[in-house]
Design a protein around this motif. Structure first.
Motif, short mmCIF file in Angstrom:
data_model
loop_
_atom_site.label_atom_id
_atom_site.label_comp_id
_atom_site.label_asym_id
_atom_site.label_seq_id
_atom_site.Cartn_x
_atom_site.Cartn_y
_atom_site.Cartn_z
N LEU A 160 -25.23 -10.26 -7.85
CA LEU A 160 -26.76 -10.23 -7.66
C LEU A 160 -27.17 -11.25 -6.45
O LEU A 160 -28.56 -11.01 -6.24
N GLY A 161 -26.38 -11.95 -5.70
CA GLY A 161 -26.66 -12.51 -4.60
C GLY A 161 -26.92 -14.10 -4.86
O GLY A 161 -27.45 -14.65 -3.99
N GLU A 162 -26.54 -14.69 -5.96
CA GLU A 162 -26.86 -15.93 -6.26
C GLU A 162 -25.74 -16.80 -5.89
O GLU A 162 -24.43 -16.28 -6.00
N ARG A 163 -26.03 -18.10 -5.96
CA ARG A 163 -24.96 -19.06 -5.65
C ARG A 163 -25.00 -19.76 -7.06
O ARG A 163 -25.67 -20.08 -7.82
N VAL A 164 -23.55 -20.17 -7.36
CA VAL A 164 -23.31 -20.44 -8.62
C VAL A 164 -22.42 -21.75 -8.87
O VAL A 164 -21.48 -21.90 -8.12
N VAL A 165 -22.63 -22.43 -9.81
CA VAL A 165 -21.98 -23.77 -10.30
C VAL A 165 -21.39 -23.46 -11.73
O VAL A 165 -22.04 -23.01 -12.53
N VAL A 166 -20.06 -23.32 -11.89
CA VAL A 166 -19.47 -23.18 -13.09
C VAL A 166 -19.02 -24.68 -13.47
O VAL A 166 -18.18 -25.27 -12.72
N SER A 167 -19.00 -24.96 -14.79
CA SER A 167 -18.48 -26.12 -15.31
C SER A 167 -17.14 -25.64 -16.03
O SER A 167 -17.08 -24.57 -16.63
N ALA A 168 -16.13 -26.59 -16.06
CA ALA A 168 -14.93 -26.46 -16.69
C ALA A 168 -14.27 -27.65 -17.35
O ALA A 168 -14.53 -28.64 -16.76
N HIS A 169 -13.96 -27.61 -18.54
CA HIS A 169 -13.42 -28.74 -19.35
C HIS A 169 -11.82 -28.90 -19.03
O HIS A 169 -11.38 -30.19 -18.79
N ARG A 170 -11.06 -28.06 -19.51
CA ARG A 170 -9.69 -28.37 -19.53
C ARG A 170 -9.16 -27.69 -18.17
O ARG A 170 -8.19 -28.25 -17.96
N SER A 171 -9.13 -26.78 -17.86
CA SER A 171 -8.50 -25.99 -16.78
C SER A 171 -9.64 -25.52 -15.57
O SER A 171 -10.80 -25.29 -16.00
N THR A 172 -9.50 -26.00 -14.11
CA THR A 172 -10.69 -25.64 -13.06
C THR A 172 -10.10 -24.27 -12.48
O THR A 172 -10.61 -24.22 -11.27
N ARG A 173 -8.75 -23.74 -13.04
CA ARG A 173 -8.45 -22.64 -12.12
C ARG A 173 -9.30 -21.48 -12.19
O ARG A 173 -9.64 -20.94 -13.44
N LEU A 174 -9.53 -20.89 -11.27
CA LEU A 174 -10.54 -19.73 -11.20
C LEU A 174 -9.75 -18.40 -11.73
O LEU A 174 -8.71 -18.18 -11.16
N PRO A 175 -10.49 -17.57 -12.36
CA PRO A 175 -9.69 -16.19 -12.49
C PRO A 175 -9.87 -15.49 -11.06
O PRO A 175 -10.67 -15.58 -10.39
N ASP A 176 -8.80 -14.67 -11.12
CA ASP A 176 -8.61 -13.66 -9.76
C ASP A 176 -9.93 -12.92 -9.35
O ASP A 176 -10.21 -13.03 -8.22
N PHE A 177 -10.98 -12.89 -10.31
CA PHE A 177 -12.18 -11.94 -9.67
C PHE A 177 -13.10 -12.81 -9.21
O PHE A 177 -14.19 -12.28 -8.94
N LEU A 178 -12.72 -14.00 -9.22
CA LEU A 178 -13.74 -15.23 -8.55
C LEU A 178 -13.06 -15.98 -7.88
O LEU A 178 -13.86 -16.64 -6.85
N SER A 179 -11.81 -16.01 -7.33
CA SER A 179 -11.26 -16.75 -6.44
C SER A 179 -11.40 -16.63 -4.99
O SER A 179 -11.10 -17.48 -4.38
#
Length: 332
Positions: free
Chosen positions: A39-58
């Motif tokens: 939808l055109g936004e910029r995003v910060v995602v927090s991660a606790h255990r793993s910071t590996r992005l899923p392929d649909f975000l990578s």
């Protein structure tokens, strides 16, 4: 009347805003992030255990998607995110492990994380704060369709609905004091990529993952039972993420609480038929009738539809093949 969301927030319209999604690499969080990006936004995602992005975000560039390692119980670390990014809205989806042996430890972890998120939202001057609640808050109610305006029973059947009801009250109170818009997200029964393949709450993910692996599904206790006429408020995670994103970005919301789901009951027999069609060789058969002590109810999503225009895109016939394809590419 809710406060309208406007991109730019405290930093002013000349500064590009970002939306923080805590628990943003989990199943619902990552699909919410995907929907926000679409939808055109910029995003910060927090991660606790793993910071590996899923392929649909990578494949997202660094200026559109940022991963921030975060223990949500660390107040200082939470606040520091706002020093690095112009956060104008928060979607708080991070959750403590629900199976902690001590309910006090669970409640402490969840409450600390929520209060830290609310303190950060207040300090950053965000416009909108969305917090994950659950269909479980309706536990103890009769009837087939649950509406947001129904009085909730005061019962303590499980730690999750106990905390979720409290989280709605905490968030609403803090929002009223700080002047930001709150959205309590009463989320239904969600399944799909990155979800638990062996859910302790409903049997359908286990049935599907076993079929993909060519195994007989093990539904022995303590796993939940499954009968053909059992039904649940089933929503594919991609639809859930899009619904959350639409609520976060709506120019104006008329309520503080929204049911988030597909808006109908889905029979287990319907899902099993779709699994058998999508997985050659799968011959899942469920015993007829209903499982004992498994009351069925679904979320009325009239508010969600009216205020965002949301309509589910993934019925069972579309969701099952999509999930099967993902499991085949991501599980041994």
């Amino acid at each position: 009347m809710a406060v309208p969301y406007k991109s730019g927030g405290r930093a002013g319209p000349s500064v590009v805003s970002m939306i923080l999604v805590t628990g943003g690499l989990g199943s619902i969080g990552s699909h919410t992030a995907r929907a926000l990006l679409d939808l055109g936004e910029r995003v910060v995602v927090s991660a606790h255990r793993s910071t590996r992005l899923p392929d649909f975000l990578s494949a997202e560039p660094d200026d559109r998607l940022v991963v921030e390692p975060l223990d949500t119980t660390d107040a200082a670390a939470f606040l520091d995110i706002g020093k690095r990014h112009p956060v104008t809205a928060v979607v708080h989806l991070a959750a403590a492990p629900f199976d902690l042996p001590d309910p006090v430890a669970y409640l402490r972890a969840e409450s600390t994380a929520l209060l830290n998120a609310l303190a950060a939202a207040t300090a950053w001057g965000v416009r909108r704060f969305a917090v994950a609640s659950s269909i479980a808050v309706y536990a103890g109610l009769g009837g087939a369709a649950f509406r947001e305006d129904v009085p909730l029973p005061v019962v303590a059947a499980h730690r999750i609905p106990v905390f979720k009801k409290t989280a709605e009250l905490f968030s609403t109170l803090a929002a009223a004091h700080a002047g930001f818009d709150v959205v309590n997200l009463r989320i239904g029964t969600i399944w799909g990529p990155l979800g638990l393949p062996d859910s302790p709450f409903f049997a359908l993910p286990r049935l599907l993952s076993a079929a993909v692996r060519g195994e007989e599904p093990d539904l022995t206790p303590p796993r939940p039972p499954a009968h053909a006429d059992d039904a649940t408020d089933l929503c594919y995670v991609k639809d859930c993420g899009r619904a959350v994103a639409l609520l976060v970005l709506a120019d104006r919301l008329n309520h503080a609480t929204y049911n988030v789901s597909a808006g109908r009951l889905v029979r287990y027999a319907e899902v099993v038929a779709a699994i058998n069609a999508a997985v050659p060789g799968a011959r899942i058969e469920l015993p007829p009738g209903h499982s004992p002590d498994r009351p069925a109810g679904h979320l009325d999503i009239t508010r969600l539809r009216q205020d965002t225009g949301f309509e589910p895109e993934y019925d069972v016939e579309r969701a099952v093949p999509d999930y099967v394809a993902w499991l085949r590419n991501h599980e041994a």
